[in-house]
Scaffold this motif. Structure first.
Motif, PDB file in Angstrom:
ATOM      1  N   VAL A 154      -4.099   8.263  -2.309  1.00 19.65           N
ATOM      2  CA  VAL A 154      -3.583   7.095  -2.199  1.00 19.65           C
ATOM      3  C   VAL A 154      -4.128   5.974  -3.194  1.00 19.65           C
ATOM      4  O   VAL A 154      -5.433   5.718  -3.055  1.00 19.65           O
ATOM      5  N   HIS A 155      -3.233   5.532  -3.878  1.00 23.89           N
ATOM      6  CA  HIS A 155      -3.670   4.510  -4.993  1.00 23.89           C
ATOM      7  C   HIS A 155      -3.169   3.146  -4.586  1.00 23.89           C
ATOM      8  O   HIS A 155      -1.896   2.818  -4.198  1.00 23.89           O
ATOM      9  N   SER A 156      -4.110   2.226  -4.425  1.00 24.80           N
ATOM     10  CA  SER A 156      -3.626   0.733  -4.221  1.00 24.80           C
ATOM     11  C   SER A 156      -3.394   0.151  -5.602  1.00 24.80           C
ATOM     12  O   SER A 156      -4.367   0.143  -6.293  1.00 24.80           O
ATOM     13  N   GLY A 203      -0.242  -5.038  -4.776  1.00 25.82           N
ATOM     14  CA  GLY A 203      -0.528  -4.978  -3.456  1.00 25.82           C
ATOM     15  C   GLY A 203      -0.136  -3.538  -2.441  1.00 25.82           C
ATOM     16  O   GLY A 203      -0.246  -3.748  -1.321  1.00 25.82           O
ATOM     17  N   GLN A 204       0.691  -3.067  -3.274  1.00 28.69           N
ATOM     18  CA  GLN A 204       1.227  -1.975  -2.500  1.00 28.69           C
ATOM     19  C   GLN A 204       0.430  -0.614  -2.724  1.00 28.69           C
ATOM     20  O   GLN A 204      -0.287  -0.395  -3.431  1.00 28.69           O
ATOM     21  N   ASP A 205       0.551   0.285  -1.691  1.00 26.52           N
ATOM     22  CA  ASP A 205      -0.359   1.561  -1.512  1.00 26.52           C
ATOM     23  C   ASP A 205       0.783   2.667  -2.097  1.00 26.52           C
ATOM     24  O   ASP A 205       2.085   2.724  -1.606  1.00 26.52           O
ATOM     25  N   VAL A 206       0.391   3.608  -2.901  1.00 31.44           N
ATOM     26  CA  VAL A 206       1.397   4.537  -3.602  1.00 31.44           C
ATOM     27  C   VAL A 206       0.718   5.834  -3.212  1.00 31.44           C
ATOM     28  O   VAL A 206      -0.428   6.200  -3.885  1.00 31.44           O
ATOM     29  N   ARG A 224       6.259   5.437  -2.943  1.00 34.11           N
ATOM     30  CA  ARG A 224       5.900   3.962  -2.597  1.00 34.11           C
ATOM     31  C   ARG A 224       5.802   4.020  -0.883  1.00 34.11           C
ATOM     32  O   ARG A 224       6.217   4.792  -0.198  1.00 34.11           O
ATOM     33  N   GLU A 225       5.493   2.731  -0.439  1.00 33.15           N
ATOM     34  CA  GLU A 225       5.123   2.702   1.106  1.00 33.15           C
ATOM     35  C   GLU A 225       6.612   2.777   1.605  1.00 33.15           C
ATOM     36  O   GLU A 225       6.545   3.033   3.056  1.00 33.15           O
ATOM     37  N   LYS A 228      10.475   5.328  -1.134  1.00 32.29           N
ATOM     38  CA  LYS A 228      11.322   5.729  -2.499  1.00 32.29           C
ATOM     39  C   LYS A 228      10.071   6.450  -3.578  1.00 32.29           C
ATOM     40  O   LYS A 228       8.776   6.124  -3.392  1.00 32.29           O
ATOM     41  N   PRO A 229      10.398   7.206  -3.929  1.00 36.24           N
ATOM     42  CA  PRO A 229       9.690   7.897  -5.225  1.00 36.24           C
ATOM     43  C   PRO A 229       9.386   6.646  -6.339  1.00 36.24           C
ATOM     44  O   PRO A 229      10.386   5.933  -6.482  1.00 36.24           O
ATOM     45  N   ASN A 230       8.186   6.846  -6.573  1.00 37.47           N
ATOM     46  CA  ASN A 230       7.868   5.911  -7.843  1.00 37.47           C
ATOM     47  C   ASN A 230       8.305   6.462  -9.013  1.00 37.47           C
ATOM     48  O   ASN A 230       8.641   6.040  -9.934  1.00 37.47           O
ATOM     49  N   VAL A 231       7.200   7.548  -9.501  1.00 36.19           N
ATOM     50  CA  VAL A 231       7.620   8.193 -10.717  1.00 36.19           C
ATOM     51  C   VAL A 231       7.424   9.770 -10.269  1.00 36.19           C
ATOM     52  O   VAL A 231       6.681  10.153  -9.181  1.00 36.19           O
ATOM     53  N   GLU A 232       8.105  10.650 -11.204  1.00 35.97           N
ATOM     54  CA  GLU A 232       7.887  12.137 -11.073  1.00 35.97           C
ATOM     55  C   GLU A 232       7.397  12.425 -12.487  1.00 35.97           C
ATOM     56  O   GLU A 232       7.792  12.044 -13.497  1.00 35.97           O
TER      57      GLU A 232
END
Length: 240
Positions: A154-156, A203-206, A224-225, A228-232
């Motif tokens: 998990v990346h903040s 500020g979000q965790d991914v 994302r929290e 929703k997908p962030n990147v693929e």
């Protein structure tokens, strides 16, 4: 028309293997695009003053060789034929006349306030288009259904990740993704294709999900929290 800048590889752009990282290569090519637009307005700053911004939706990048500290490089970029709402651009890095890296990107021009997309026909380009680079990468990125992704970490999202829009800068993703692969020691990125689906705000965790290694190939999805997908991403590593 092609636009070229000269750069010297900074020692601060090297990773654990003492070569420039994938994000460094991407930054050089994105910098050339920024300067191309500055030299042939409207620039990125001009667009922002109008309430518009280019948002990258996909990039395909191939890296054929290594860059080391103090290497002198030529970085070229050019716009390609675009249509609808998709703006295409290519870039290339050369060292001593030899191609080291190439990239193709697809971006959207977005109204910052209402999030509406602008048509290519509404954008007053002041330079001619050139032929696109043909890369040995998929035209559309789709993670195969039979691929199993496991949570790798998990990346903040913090200040150091972010750009002016307060979300992860697109040039940071290659190194961010590599940070959650099993190991980069003695390896380098040879090919990478990223689909940018939703931004990752400050500020979000991914959550980062990664497939098992298959002959140097990995599939990655970040989430994302809100689910929703962030990147693929499809990424192929090779030995140095």
């Amino acid at each position: 028309m092609k636009f070229t800048i000269k750069r010297t590889v900074s020692p601060h752009d090297l990773g654990i293997n003492n070569i420039a990282t994938a994000s460094a290569a991407l930054r050089y090519m994105q910098e050339a695009a920024f300067m191309h637009m500055a030299a042939c307005p409207p620039s990125m700053d001009d667009l922002r003053a109008e309430g518009k911004a280019f948002i990258i939706s996909k990039l395909s990048m191939s890296i054929y060789g290594v860059l080391r500290a103090c290497d002198e490089i030529d970085v070229s970029t050019w716009a390609c034929e675009s249509k609808g709402y998709s703006f295409s651009r290519c870039a290339r890095i050369e060292k001593d006349g030899v191609i080291v890296a190439e990239m193709e990107t697809v971006s959207a021009l977005v109204d910052i306030n209402d999030k509406k997309l602008c048509r290519v026909s509404d954008y007053p380009q002041t330079y001619t288009c050139e032929e696109p680079i043909v890369l040995d990468l998929p035209a559309r990125l789709r993670i195969p259904q039979d691929v199993t992704l496991s949570l790798a970490g998990v990346h903040s999202v913090i200040y150091a990740d972010c750009d002016l829009n307060q979300h992860v800068n697109n040039t940071h993703y290659p190194d961010l993704i590599c940070s959650y692969l099993p190991s980069m020691e003695g390896k380098r990125v040879e090919k990478m294709c990223i689909s940018y689906l939703n931004d990752a705000p400050l500020g979000q965790d991914v959550k980062i999900y990664v497939s098992a290694e298959d002959d140097g190939e990995y599939w990655v999805r970040t989430v994302r929290e809100d689910g929703k997908p962030n990147v693929e991403c499809e990424i192929i590593l090779g030995s140095i």
